[in-house]
Design a protein around this motif. Structure first.
Motif, PDB file in Angstrom:
ATOM      1  N   GLY A  44      19.580 -10.961  41.445  1.00  0.00           N
ATOM      2  CA  GLY A  44      19.813 -10.777  39.771  1.00  0.00           C
ATOM      3  C   GLY A  44      20.957 -12.019  39.113  1.00  0.00           C
ATOM      4  O   GLY A  44      20.789 -12.028  37.990  1.00  0.00           O
ATOM      5  N   ASP A  45      22.042 -12.562  40.196  1.00  0.00           N
ATOM      6  CA  ASP A  45      22.746 -13.460  39.536  1.00  0.00           C
ATOM      7  C   ASP A  45      22.201 -15.054  39.688  1.00  0.00           C
ATOM      8  O   ASP A  45      23.125 -15.825  38.991  1.00  0.00           O
ATOM      9  CB  ASP A  45      24.384 -12.581  40.448  1.00  0.00           C
ATOM     10  CG  ASP A  45      24.242 -11.594  40.306  1.00  0.00           C
ATOM     11  OD1 ASP A  45      24.719 -11.265  40.175  1.00  0.00           O
ATOM     12  OD2 ASP A  45      24.804 -11.209  41.352  1.00  0.00           O
ATOM     13  N   PHE A  46      21.026 -14.991  39.906  1.00  0.00           N
ATOM     14  CA  PHE A  46      20.817 -16.197  40.040  1.00  0.00           C
ATOM     15  C   PHE A  46      20.139 -17.081  38.590  1.00  0.00           C
ATOM     16  O   PHE A  46      19.410 -15.810  38.080  1.00  0.00           O
ATOM     17  CB  PHE A  46      19.311 -16.683  40.713  1.00  0.00           C
ATOM     18  CG  PHE A  46      18.470 -18.090  41.340  1.00  0.00           C
ATOM     19  CD1 PHE A  46      19.502 -18.929  41.934  1.00  0.00           C
ATOM     20  CD2 PHE A  46      17.873 -18.580  40.633  1.00  0.00           C
ATOM     21  CE1 PHE A  46      18.898 -20.593  42.054  1.00  0.00           C
ATOM     22  CE2 PHE A  46      17.021 -19.513  40.796  1.00  0.00           C
ATOM     23  CZ  PHE A  46      17.917 -20.405  41.577  1.00  0.00           C
ATOM     24  N   LYS A  47      20.294 -18.298  37.956  1.00  0.00           N
ATOM     25  CA  LYS A  47      20.072 -18.683  37.238  1.00  0.00           C
ATOM     26  C   LYS A  47      19.100 -19.669  37.686  1.00  0.00           C
ATOM     27  O   LYS A  47      19.675 -20.603  38.348  1.00  0.00           O
ATOM     28  CB  LYS A  47      21.169 -19.172  36.356  1.00  0.00           C
ATOM     29  CG  LYS A  47      22.720 -18.025  35.740  1.00  0.00           C
ATOM     30  CD  LYS A  47      23.830 -18.382  35.383  1.00  0.00           C
ATOM     31  CE  LYS A  47      24.665 -17.142  34.634  1.00  0.00           C
ATOM     32  NZ  LYS A  47      25.541 -16.691  36.487  1.00  0.00           N
ATOM     33  N   MET A  48      18.133 -20.225  36.544  1.00  0.00           N
ATOM     34  CA  MET A  48      17.541 -21.442  36.561  1.00  0.00           C
ATOM     35  C   MET A  48      17.997 -22.793  36.690  1.00  0.00           C
ATOM     36  O   MET A  48      18.192 -23.355  37.510  1.00  0.00           O
ATOM     37  CB  MET A  48      16.184 -21.555  35.879  1.00  0.00           C
ATOM     38  CG  MET A  48      15.431 -20.520  36.195  1.00  0.00           C
ATOM     39  SD  MET A  48      14.184 -20.145  36.902  1.00  0.00           S
ATOM     40  CE  MET A  48      13.686 -21.447  37.237  1.00  0.00           C
ATOM     41  N   ASP A  49      19.260 -23.010  36.060  1.00  0.00           N
ATOM     42  CA  ASP A  49      19.639 -23.636  35.908  1.00  0.00           C
ATOM     43  C   ASP A  49      21.331 -24.181  37.065  1.00  0.00           C
ATOM     44  O   ASP A  49      22.179 -25.792  37.136  1.00  0.00           O
ATOM     45  CB  ASP A  49      20.569 -24.550  34.798  1.00  0.00           C
ATOM     46  CG  ASP A  49      21.813 -23.490  34.791  1.00  0.00           C
ATOM     47  OD1 ASP A  49      21.907 -22.404  34.982  1.00  0.00           O
ATOM     48  OD2 ASP A  49      21.988 -23.507  33.696  1.00  0.00           O
ATOM     49  N   SER A  50      21.088 -23.537  37.944  1.00  0.00           N
ATOM     50  CA  SER A  50      21.640 -23.554  39.141  1.00  0.00           C
ATOM     51  C   SER A  50      21.959 -24.672  40.125  1.00  0.00           C
ATOM     52  O   SER A  50      23.249 -24.814  40.968  1.00  0.00           O
ATOM     53  CB  SER A  50      21.845 -21.760  40.342  1.00  0.00           C
ATOM     54  OG  SER A  50      22.149 -20.863  39.641  1.00  0.00           O
ATOM     55  N   LEU A  65      26.062 -30.613  39.765  1.00  0.00           N
ATOM     56  CA  LEU A  65      26.656 -30.834  40.150  1.00  0.00           C
ATOM     57  C   LEU A  65      27.998 -28.929  40.711  1.00  0.00           C
ATOM     58  O   LEU A  65      28.828 -28.528  41.018  1.00  0.00           O
ATOM     59  CB  LEU A  65      27.917 -32.015  41.156  1.00  0.00           C
ATOM     60  CG  LEU A  65      29.180 -31.663  42.342  1.00  0.00           C
ATOM     61  CD1 LEU A  65      28.178 -31.191  43.680  1.00  0.00           C
ATOM     62  CD2 LEU A  65      29.525 -32.697  42.486  1.00  0.00           C
ATOM     63  N   ALA A  66      28.514 -29.125  39.137  1.00  0.00           N
ATOM     64  CA  ALA A  66      29.165 -28.193  39.160  1.00  0.00           C
ATOM     65  C   ALA A  66      29.056 -26.498  38.306  1.00  0.00           C
ATOM     66  O   ALA A  66      29.196 -25.976  39.657  1.00  0.00           O
ATOM     67  CB  ALA A  66      29.874 -28.192  37.202  1.00  0.00           C
ATOM     68  N   ASN A  67      26.915 -26.247  38.762  1.00  0.00           N
ATOM     69  CA  ASN A  67      26.572 -26.048  38.304  1.00  0.00           C
ATOM     70  C   ASN A  67      26.108 -25.156  39.872  1.00  0.00           C
ATOM     71  O   ASN A  67      26.544 -23.940  40.714  1.00  0.00           O
ATOM     72  CB  ASN A  67      25.230 -25.400  37.605  1.00  0.00           C
ATOM     73  CG  ASN A  67      24.925 -25.616  36.280  1.00  0.00           C
ATOM     74  OD1 ASN A  67      26.863 -25.105  35.920  1.00  0.00           O
ATOM     75  ND2 ASN A  67      24.217 -26.143  35.752  1.00  0.00           N
ATOM     76  N   VAL A  68      26.062 -26.224  40.732  1.00  0.00           N
ATOM     77  CA  VAL A  68      26.157 -25.836  42.466  1.00  0.00           C
ATOM     78  C   VAL A  68      27.048 -24.920  43.404  1.00  0.00           C
ATOM     79  O   VAL A  68      28.124 -24.082  44.038  1.00  0.00           O
ATOM     80  CB  VAL A  68      25.749 -27.068  43.314  1.00  0.00           C
ATOM     81  CG1 VAL A  68      25.879 -26.849  44.733  1.00  0.00           C
ATOM     82  CG2 VAL A  68      24.242 -27.074  42.970  1.00  0.00           C
TER      83      VAL A  68
END
Length: 144
Positions: free
Chosen positions: A55-61, A65-68
């Motif tokens: 539920g916390d996952f975002k498609m752009d995760s 590098l910052a999102n990862v």
């Protein structure tokens, strides 16, 4: 079970697979225990860790590098990532042993790549590819 306990379990249990590959690569049950036992178990645990927080996952995760880095602020995500590494590194190690047998590469040469595969994944595979290439070139030279 929390992420830290799961992480500790993974670090300890994965050693069974590596011990089998290094010390019993030709035992008839080694490949079965790893492919149909350890890797399945680790895949289930990985799936649990991923689905637990889906539920916390975002498609752009994984898009930057910052999102990862942000994604891996969560202990469950770190544990899942670690299980991902452990599972695929052991799978590659199993492939190396199987391919070495198929190509008649000495057990000792193939075993040289395994600790690197365990610790550094792709580097161990690269070492095996180099060994395999040298073996193939030598075989071709001897056949001419």
């Amino acid at each position: 079970m929390n992420a830290s306990s799961i992480f500790q379990f993974g670090n300890s249990f994965i050693l069974l697979g590596w011990i089998l590959l290094i010390f019993a690569p030709n035992w008839k049950l080694t490949q079965t225990i790893i492919l149909n036992g350890i890797l399945i178990l680790f895949s289930v645990i990985y799936s649990y860790l991923i689905l637990k927080d889906i539920g916390d996952f975002k498609m752009d995760s994984f898009s930057t590098l910052a999102n990862v880095k942000q994604l891996f602020q969560n202990d469950n995500a770190v544990a899942a990532g670690w299980f991902h590494y452990l599972t695929f590194d052991l799978f590659v190690g199993t492939y190396i042993v199987r391919k070495a047998k198929e190509l008649n590469i000495s057990r000792w040469w193939a075993t040289l790549a395994l600790p690197f595969t365990f610790m550094f994944g792709p580097m161990g595979y690269l070492i095996f590819v180099i060994i395999k290439t040298i073996k193939t070139l030598n075989s071709n030279a001897n056949n001419q």
